[in-house]
Design an enzyme around this catalytic site. Structure first.
Site, short mmCIF file in Angstrom:
data_model
loop_
_atom_site.label_atom_id
_atom_site.label_comp_id
_atom_site.label_asym_id
_atom_site.label_seq_id
_atom_site.Cartn_x
_atom_site.Cartn_y
_atom_site.Cartn_z
N ASP A 104 0.84 -1.20 0.00
CA ASP A 104 0.00 0.00 0.00
C ASP A 104 0.87 1.25 0.00
O ASP A 104 2.04 1.21 0.40
CB ASP A 104 -0.88 0.02 1.26
CG ASP A 104 -1.86 -1.13 1.29
OD1 ASP A 104 -2.20 -1.65 0.21
OD2 ASP A 104 -2.27 -1.50 2.41
N1 URA Z 1 -1.21 -6.04 3.67
C1 URA Z 1 -1.71 -4.79 3.74
O1 URA Z 1 -2.76 -4.57 4.30
N2 URA Z 1 -1.02 -3.79 3.17
C2 URA Z 1 0.16 -3.95 2.55
O2 URA Z 1 0.76 -2.99 2.05
C3 URA Z 1 0.68 -5.26 2.49
C4 URA Z 1 -0.03 -6.28 3.06
#
Ligand code: URA
Length: 238
Positions: A104
């Site tokens: 993310d």
């Molecule tokens: N899980 C998440 O919620 N976000 C990420 O960036 C990676 C794994």
């Protein structure tokens, strides 16, 4: 294996196809010591290629580890926002490097990038059970019942997460090992036990820990040993 000389030079991002033709015409390119002017010259992949007397790194397959900082998108391109590709020299985009899975925008930590689509695909497939380890800081206090819920497999709205190992590092910080990577998965898992994630950082991907010599935004190419370990984790031959 061999490749057309003009194609090789333009894939290395040195110039456009026509710029490369001019380079060749001007006699600036040598292959194994000999000036080559023919753009269609079949160049063995192991040949020594030099531009203006300087040897080029002609490896077309590259595998990188990036310390992804917060605030950049895991995407090959985006019309509005800065992407992880913009943290790398343009060579890697020219070679077709792509991120392996996704972090993310606000998640930090290890992100692998590769020119090998099959490798990328296998590393993120839940069937291959490649561990990804995250450290999460959460709201609230983690406890033993969270460990058990994670180990059982947390039911989410659209699927049940595979069993995951949760270790409690401090009341509000957990280290979790997951083998799949659905959208917002780790955040959703903590959210489901009532402990929303405040900060998420990926410590390792399969056999590779984040190199602690890298600062956020920095990258390096994987060593031969790391590359071999990654191919093995993916069930492929390097
Ligand atoms: N899980 C998440 O919620 N976000 C990420 O960036 C990676 C794994």
């Amino acid at each position: 294996m061999s490749v057309r000389l003009d194609k090789l030079l333009s894939r290395l991002g040195l110039a456009s196809r026509s710029g490369v033709k001019d380079m060749l015409k001007a006699g600036r390119v040598r292959v194994n010591g000999e000036i080559i002017r023919d753009p269609s010259f079949q160049t063995p992949l192991e040949a020594e290629v030099a531009l203006d007397g300087k040897l080029l790194d002609t490896r077309l397959d590259r595998h990188l580890m990036l310390y992804k900082p917060a605030g950049v998108l895991t995407a090959r391109e985006d019309p509005r926002q800065k992407t992880v590709m913009e943290l790398l020299p343009p060579l890697y985009t020219a070679l077709g490097c792509m991120p392996v899975g996704r972090l993310d925008k606000d998640t930090t930590g290890i992100l692998l990038l590769t020119t090998d689509g099959e490798l990328a695909h296998r590393l993120i497939s839940p069937d291959r059970h490649v561990d990804k380890v995250y450290e999460a800081r959460v709201e609230g206090c983690l406890n033993d019942s969270d460990i058990q819920l994670f180990a059982r497999g947390i039911p989410l709205k659209d699927f049940t997460a595979l069993p995951a190992k949760l270790e409690i590092l401090s009341p509000d910080t957990g280290r979790v090992t997951v083998q799949e990577g659905k959208y917002h998965q780790v955040k959703r898992m903590f959210g489901a036990v009532g402990k929303p994630v405040i900060a998420l950082h990926r410590l390792s991907f399969g056999p590779l820990p984040l190199d602690d010599g890298l600062a956020p935004g920095q990258f390096r190419e994987l060593t031969e040993g790391e590359t071999a370990a990654l191919y093995e984790a993916a069930g492929l031959n390097a």
